[in-house]
Design an enzyme around this catalytic site. Structure first.
Site, PDB file in Angstrom:
ATOM      1  N   LYS A  23       0.843  -1.202   0.000  1.00  0.00           N
ATOM      2  CA  LYS A  23       0.000   0.000   0.000  1.00  0.00           C
ATOM      3  C   LYS A  23       0.879   1.253   0.000  1.00  0.00           C
ATOM      4  O   LYS A  23       2.081   1.186   0.296  1.00  0.00           O
ATOM      5  CB  LYS A  23      -0.901  -0.021   1.234  1.00  0.00           C
ATOM      6  CG  LYS A  23      -0.142   0.030   2.546  1.00  0.00           C
ATOM      7  CD  LYS A  23      -1.039  -0.297   3.740  1.00  0.00           C
ATOM      8  CE  LYS A  23      -0.220  -0.247   5.028  1.00  0.00           C
ATOM      9  NZ  LYS A  23      -0.919  -0.864   6.165  1.00  0.00           N
ATOM     10  N   TYR A  52      16.944  30.218   8.852  1.00  0.00           N
ATOM     11  CA  TYR A  52      15.785  30.918   9.406  1.00  0.00           C
ATOM     12  C   TYR A  52      15.872  31.016  10.918  1.00  0.00           C
ATOM     13  O   TYR A  52      16.292  30.074  11.588  1.00  0.00           O
ATOM     14  CB  TYR A  52      14.495  30.177   9.033  1.00  0.00           C
ATOM     15  CG  TYR A  52      14.095  30.360   7.588  1.00  0.00           C
ATOM     16  CD1 TYR A  52      13.847  31.622   7.057  1.00  0.00           C
ATOM     17  CD2 TYR A  52      13.955  29.259   6.763  1.00  0.00           C
ATOM     18  CE1 TYR A  52      13.465  31.780   5.733  1.00  0.00           C
ATOM     19  CE2 TYR A  52      13.572  29.399   5.440  1.00  0.00           C
ATOM     20  CZ  TYR A  52      13.333  30.670   4.930  1.00  0.00           C
ATOM     21  OH  TYR A  52      12.952  30.821   3.629  1.00  0.00           O
ATOM     22  N   MET A  93      12.568  24.473   3.179  1.00  0.00           N
ATOM     23  CA  MET A  93      11.737  23.696   2.258  1.00  0.00           C
ATOM     24  C   MET A  93      12.583  22.861   1.293  1.00  0.00           C
ATOM     25  O   MET A  93      12.308  21.681   1.058  1.00  0.00           O
ATOM     26  CB  MET A  93      10.824  24.635   1.463  1.00  0.00           C
ATOM     27  CG  MET A  93       9.800  23.904   0.613  1.00  0.00           C
ATOM     28  SD  MET A  93       8.775  25.036  -0.343  1.00  0.00           S
ATOM     29  CE  MET A  93       7.839  25.864   0.926  1.00  0.00           C
TER      30      MET A  93
HETATM   31  C1  PLP Z   1      -0.191  -1.876   6.773  1.00  0.00           C
HETATM   32  C2  PLP Z   1      -0.854  -3.156   7.167  1.00  0.00           C
HETATM   33  C3  PLP Z   1      -0.105  -4.347   7.273  1.00  0.00           C
HETATM   34  C4  PLP Z   1       1.410  -4.368   7.231  1.00  0.00           C
HETATM   35  O1  PLP Z   1       1.865  -3.889   8.482  1.00  0.00           O
HETATM   36  P1  PLP Z   1       3.412  -3.755   8.840  1.00  0.00           P
HETATM   37  O2  PLP Z   1       3.401  -3.293  10.250  1.00  0.00           O
HETATM   38  O3  PLP Z   1       3.965  -2.727   7.917  1.00  0.00           O
HETATM   39  O4  PLP Z   1       4.035  -5.078   8.659  1.00  0.00           O
HETATM   40  C5  PLP Z   1      -0.797  -5.523   7.501  1.00  0.00           C
HETATM   41  N1  PLP Z   1      -2.148  -5.526   7.623  1.00  0.00           N
HETATM   42  C6  PLP Z   1      -2.897  -4.393   7.565  1.00  0.00           C
HETATM   43  C7  PLP Z   1      -4.358  -4.473   7.729  1.00  0.00           C
HETATM   44  C8  PLP Z   1      -2.266  -3.175   7.337  1.00  0.00           C
HETATM   45  O5  PLP Z   1      -3.000  -2.052   7.287  1.00  0.00           O
END
Ligand code: PLP
Length: 347
Positions: A33, A242, A290
């Site tokens: 993801k 800054y 930035m």
């Molecule tokens: C992101 C996620 C994972 C992976 O988790 P990690 O801690 O990165 O291993 C597994 N299951 C769900 C539902 C997630 O949202």
């Protein structure tokens, strides 16, 4: 080149994933993801496909559709957010498997796409996604008749092995799913490390493959080298950046490098973080801007101004940076900006 160079070691990702997979006897999926935790979902997933991964998880259908283009028709692509309104065509056309989170989603899915595969996400205590135990009780029989591919839940505290929440969620998940004859999945990276009770038929590591805690033995994956734009000498009492937040206590040489908080180098990193010239740590001087950062290179041998300085790599891990900014490695990775030139090695 004015942009920082991000080197992503796909070989290290493959090694980390393979070693996590070796810890359990079931199937190990890969969570890609958020564009593969910022490292490039397509590149990462193709590398892990070569390593043997057959099932991938994304957060939403759009990510799954893009991943399908990269991976071809064979791998299973599961979607954590389930079946959202308007997603039926995408789920159908790109062959995604939504993890159904509610009775609403279940109805939406079976009405729009009868016979199309789905899994079910159950809430075992995190209260984020998934059917509540009472909801599941109400629809389990109907749902099971449709032959879900997976029953899954997610651990809230898996990175804290001694936290009582782990055993409590394991118990709840087991009670909700025992004896149903459907493959099950509970463990993220932290859950894999909690041991076999948590593994069931499939595990779902993400961060561990990308080289982050809680997988302490992970091989580092990311190196970030940032070009130096110019160097200058300061006399005692001059200031940098800054709000004048750095004042030279001695004759000082400052290198200005070409990256900043717009590139995911969190401003909060400033006070505790170094950039490395070879093996020599050089502290950040003043505020992170930035697009620019001042670095105190006074302690380098004179006449040896570096062309680049390393922010992330073998000297400074994503988790060290995360500590410095009071956050987690996940946020360091997913903040990496679009301006870096990316180089993939070890694919
Ligand atoms: C992101 C996620 C994972 C992976 O988790 P990690 O801690 O990165 O291993 C597994 N299951 C769900 C539902 C997630 O949202």
């Amino acid at each position: 080149m004015g942009t920082g160079k991000l080197t992503i070691d796909l070989g290290a990702i493959r090694t980390n994933w393979r070693n996590l997979a070796a810890m359990n006897s079931g199937e190990t999926s890969a969570v890609v993801k958020a564009d593969g935790y910022g490292l490039g979902a397509g590149k990462v997933a193709r590398a892990l496909q070569k390593e043997g991964a057959r099932t991938f998880f994304v957060a939403m259908a759009e990510e799954g559709a893009a991943l399908r283009q990269e991976l071809g028709p064979d791998p299973v692509i599961n979607v954590f957010s389930g079946h959202m309104p308007g997603d039926a065509d995408m789920i159908h056309d790109t062959g995604l498997v939504p993890m159904i989170n509610s009775i609403d989603q279940l109805i939406r899915h079976v009405e729009a796409l009868p016979g199309h595969p789905f899994g079910i996400q159950l809430d075992s205590g995190m209260n984020r996604l998934g059917m509540e135990p009472a909801e599941w009780g109400a629809v389990a029989q109907v749902a099971l008749e449709q032959r879900p591919t997976l029953l899954m839940s997610h651990l809230a505290c898996a990175d804290e092995p001694d936290h009582p929440m782990n055993a409590q969620q394991l118990k709840t998940f087991t009670e909700l799913t025992d004896g149903l004859g459907v493959p099950r999945s509970l463990a993220n990276t932290g859950g894999v490390l909690l041991g076999p009770d948590y593994h069931f038929e499939m595990t779902r590591p993400g961060i561990g493959a990308y080289g982050g805690l809680p997988y302490i033995d992970a091989a580092p994956v990311v190196t970030l080298d940032i070009p130096v734009i110019q160097c200058r000498n300061l006399v005692k009492g001059e200031t940098v950046g800054y709000a004048n937040s750095f004042t030279a206590e001695r004759e000082t040489r400052i290198a200005t490098v070409s990256a900043g908080y717009a590139d995911g180098i969190l401003r909060a990193l400033g006070p505790k973080t170094h950039l490395y010239a070879g093996d020599t740590p050089c502290p950040i001087a003043g505020r992170i801007s930035m697009d620019l950062i001042g670095v105190d290179i006074t302690d380098l041998p004179s006449g040896s101004d570096p062309a680049t300085l390393e922010l992330m790599g073998r000297h400074q891990s994503i988790d060290t940076l995360a500590d410095n900014a009071d956050t987690i490695g996940y946020e360091i990775l997913t903040s990496l900006g679009p301006r870096y030139s990316r180089r993939y090695i070890g694919g």
